[in-house]
Write an enzyme that holds these catalytic residues in place. Structure first.
Site, mmCIF file in Angstrom:
data_model
loop_
_atom_site.group_PDB
_atom_site.id
_atom_site.type_symbol
_atom_site.label_atom_id
_atom_site.label_comp_id
_atom_site.label_asym_id
_atom_site.label_seq_id
_atom_site.Cartn_x
_atom_site.Cartn_y
_atom_site.Cartn_z
ATOM 1 N N GLU A 96 25.455 100.199 73.702
ATOM 2 C CA GLU A 96 25.888 99.951 75.079
ATOM 3 C C GLU A 96 25.339 98.633 75.618
ATOM 4 O O GLU A 96 26.012 97.952 76.386
ATOM 5 C CB GLU A 96 25.470 101.124 75.965
ATOM 6 C CG GLU A 96 26.257 102.389 75.626
ATOM 7 C CD GLU A 96 25.810 103.611 76.419
ATOM 8 O OE1 GLU A 96 26.432 104.667 76.235
ATOM 9 O OE2 GLU A 96 24.862 103.507 77.228
ATOM 10 N N ASN A 137 29.021 110.341 90.068
ATOM 11 C CA ASN A 137 27.606 110.703 90.022
ATOM 12 C C ASN A 137 26.642 109.516 89.964
ATOM 13 O O ASN A 137 25.551 109.606 89.407
ATOM 14 C CB ASN A 137 27.363 111.705 88.890
ATOM 15 C CG ASN A 137 27.710 111.150 87.529
ATOM 16 O OD1 ASN A 137 28.109 109.995 87.411
ATOM 17 N ND2 ASN A 137 27.544 111.955 86.498
ATOM 18 N N HIS A 169 24.929 105.719 85.334
ATOM 19 C CA HIS A 169 25.019 106.033 83.906
ATOM 20 C C HIS A 169 23.724 105.591 83.252
ATOM 21 O O HIS A 169 23.131 104.589 83.660
ATOM 22 C CB HIS A 169 26.184 105.267 83.253
ATOM 23 C CG HIS A 169 26.057 105.189 81.755
ATOM 24 N ND1 HIS A 169 26.437 106.218 80.939
ATOM 25 C CD2 HIS A 169 25.513 104.241 80.946
ATOM 26 C CE1 HIS A 169 26.158 105.892 79.679
ATOM 27 N NE2 HIS A 169 25.596 104.696 79.666
ATOM 28 N N TYR A 180 33.656 104.664 77.319
ATOM 29 C CA TYR A 180 33.540 106.124 77.310
ATOM 30 C C TYR A 180 34.401 106.757 76.206
ATOM 31 O O TYR A 180 34.799 107.924 76.333
ATOM 32 C CB TYR A 180 33.915 106.691 78.678
ATOM 33 C CG TYR A 180 32.769 106.670 79.689
ATOM 34 C CD1 TYR A 180 31.570 107.356 79.441
ATOM 35 C CD2 TYR A 180 32.875 105.988 80.893
ATOM 36 C CE1 TYR A 180 30.535 107.351 80.360
ATOM 37 C CE2 TYR A 180 31.834 105.985 81.821
ATOM 38 C CZ TYR A 180 30.670 106.666 81.540
ATOM 39 O OH TYR A 180 29.631 106.679 82.457
ATOM 40 N N LYS A 239 27.357 103.072 89.341
ATOM 41 C CA LYS A 239 28.796 103.337 89.300
ATOM 42 C C LYS A 239 29.477 102.964 90.630
ATOM 43 O O LYS A 239 28.811 102.771 91.659
ATOM 44 C CB LYS A 239 29.015 104.812 88.950
ATOM 45 C CG LYS A 239 28.541 105.159 87.525
ATOM 46 C CD LYS A 239 28.887 106.605 87.154
ATOM 47 C CE LYS A 239 28.440 106.945 85.749
ATOM 48 N NZ LYS A 239 28.823 108.322 85.352
ATOM 49 N N PHE A 265 38.598 115.382 81.376
ATOM 50 C CA PHE A 265 38.305 114.494 82.511
ATOM 51 C C PHE A 265 38.367 113.009 82.153
ATOM 52 O O PHE A 265 38.104 112.156 83.004
ATOM 53 C CB PHE A 265 36.927 114.830 83.110
ATOM 54 C CG PHE A 265 35.775 114.737 82.131
ATOM 55 C CD1 PHE A 265 35.203 113.517 81.805
ATOM 56 C CD2 PHE A 265 35.252 115.890 81.551
ATOM 57 C CE1 PHE A 265 34.145 113.432 80.909
ATOM 58 C CE2 PHE A 265 34.195 115.816 80.649
ATOM 59 C CZ PHE A 265 33.647 114.576 80.333
HETATM 60 P P1 ATP Z 1 26.670 109.152 81.713
HETATM 61 O O1 ATP Z 1 27.198 109.093 80.284
HETATM 62 O O2 ATP Z 1 27.634 108.550 82.714
HETATM 63 O O3 ATP Z 1 25.284 108.629 81.825
HETATM 64 P P2 ATP Z 1 25.976 111.907 81.338
HETATM 65 O O4 ATP Z 1 25.480 111.453 80.003
HETATM 66 O O5 ATP Z 1 25.030 112.618 82.249
HETATM 67 O O6 ATP Z 1 26.578 110.684 82.153
HETATM 68 P P3 ATP Z 1 28.400 112.772 80.046
HETATM 69 O O7 ATP Z 1 28.595 114.151 79.555
HETATM 70 O O8 ATP Z 1 28.149 111.660 79.061
HETATM 71 O O9 ATP Z 1 27.257 112.808 81.173
HETATM 72 O O10 ATP Z 1 29.684 112.401 80.915
HETATM 73 C C1 ATP Z 1 30.021 111.054 81.198
HETATM 74 C C2 ATP Z 1 30.523 110.976 82.621
HETATM 75 O O11 ATP Z 1 31.773 111.660 82.690
HETATM 76 C C3 ATP Z 1 29.653 111.680 83.656
HETATM 77 O O12 ATP Z 1 28.586 110.904 84.094
HETATM 78 C C4 ATP Z 1 30.647 111.925 84.761
HETATM 79 O O13 ATP Z 1 30.915 110.721 85.502
HETATM 80 C C5 ATP Z 1 31.886 112.299 83.958
HETATM 81 N N1 ATP Z 1 31.955 113.743 83.723
HETATM 82 C C6 ATP Z 1 31.204 114.498 82.890
HETATM 83 N N2 ATP Z 1 31.543 115.798 82.927
HETATM 84 C C7 ATP Z 1 32.567 115.877 83.813
HETATM 85 C C8 ATP Z 1 33.373 116.935 84.323
HETATM 86 N N3 ATP Z 1 33.205 118.194 83.895
HETATM 87 N N4 ATP Z 1 34.323 116.640 85.229
HETATM 88 C C9 ATP Z 1 34.511 115.376 85.670
HETATM 89 N N5 ATP Z 1 33.788 114.311 85.233
HETATM 90 C C10 ATP Z 1 32.836 114.558 84.329
HETATM 91 MG MG MG Z 2 26.668 110.294 78.670
#
Ligand code: ATP
Ligand code: MG
Length: 143
Positions: free
Chosen positions: A128, A114, A117, A51, A11, A59
């Site tokens: 994806e 974070n 992804h 997304y 990211k 968010f």
């Molecule tokens: P990713 O899909 O990016 O691999 P993930 O599967 O661990 O991450 P998801 O729940 O799919 O988490 O959330 C997608 C992304 O949205 C997260 O990686 C983070 O960047 C953002 N995100 C998730 N939860 C929050 C939150 N509570 N506040 C802000 N951003 C969030």
């Molecule tokens: Mg995810």
């Protein structure tokens, strides 16, 4: 044998912090092999589409702004149980809850920024990978 492919994204926060190589090193050390890779500056439309599953979440717009704030590295990883293996090496979404030694524990700033992804199922991995690599760019590792 269950060789899978998964989509990984480094990211904008991790790209900006010059952690591309360190993150790929963690993935390779975990037995995953890069079979496709490129740097992309996502458009707002691309980030929203990628997304879209989160479009009702509070968010969502912040996430789209973050994912378009700078270039990302999109990559296809291959290996035994690659989808689950990648998620293990990534660590929990919130770096404060991620296991020590995981990518997010070591390189992520917060729950939004974070670092990485990773696809979370065989279905999302397929979708994806097609999202970024439908036009080609995946190589067979012949050695
Ligand atoms: P990713 O899909 O990016 O691999 P993930 O599967 O661990 O991450 P998801 O729940 O799919 O988490 O959330 C997608 C992304 O949205 C997260 O990686 C983070 O960047 C953002 N995100 C998730 N939860 C929050 C939150 N509570 N506040 C802000 N951003 C969030
Ligand atoms: Mg995810």
């Amino acid at each position: 044998m269950s060789v899978e492919r998964t989509l990984s994204i480094i990211k904008p926060d991790a790209v900006a912090a010059n952690r591309i190589g360190a993150i790929i090193g963690r993935l390779e050390d975990a037995g995953l092999r890069v079979v496709g890779q490129r740097m992309v500056q996502l458009t707002r439309e691309q980030a929203e589409a990628f997304y879209v599953v989160h479009r009702e979440r509070p968010f969502y717009q912040d996430l789209v702004a973050f994912m378009t704030s700078g270039p990302v590295v999109v990559q296809v990883l291959e290996g035994e149980h690659a989808i689950e293996r990648n998620r293990e090496v990534m660590g929990a979404t919130d770096p404060a809850k991620a296991e020590p030694g995981t990518i997010r524990a070591d390189f992520a700033s917060n729950i939004e920024e974070n670092a990485v992804h990773g696809s979370d199922s065989t279905e999302t991995a397929e979708q994806e990978i097609a999202f970024f690599f439908a036009g080609g760019g995946i190589c067979t590792r012949t050695r």
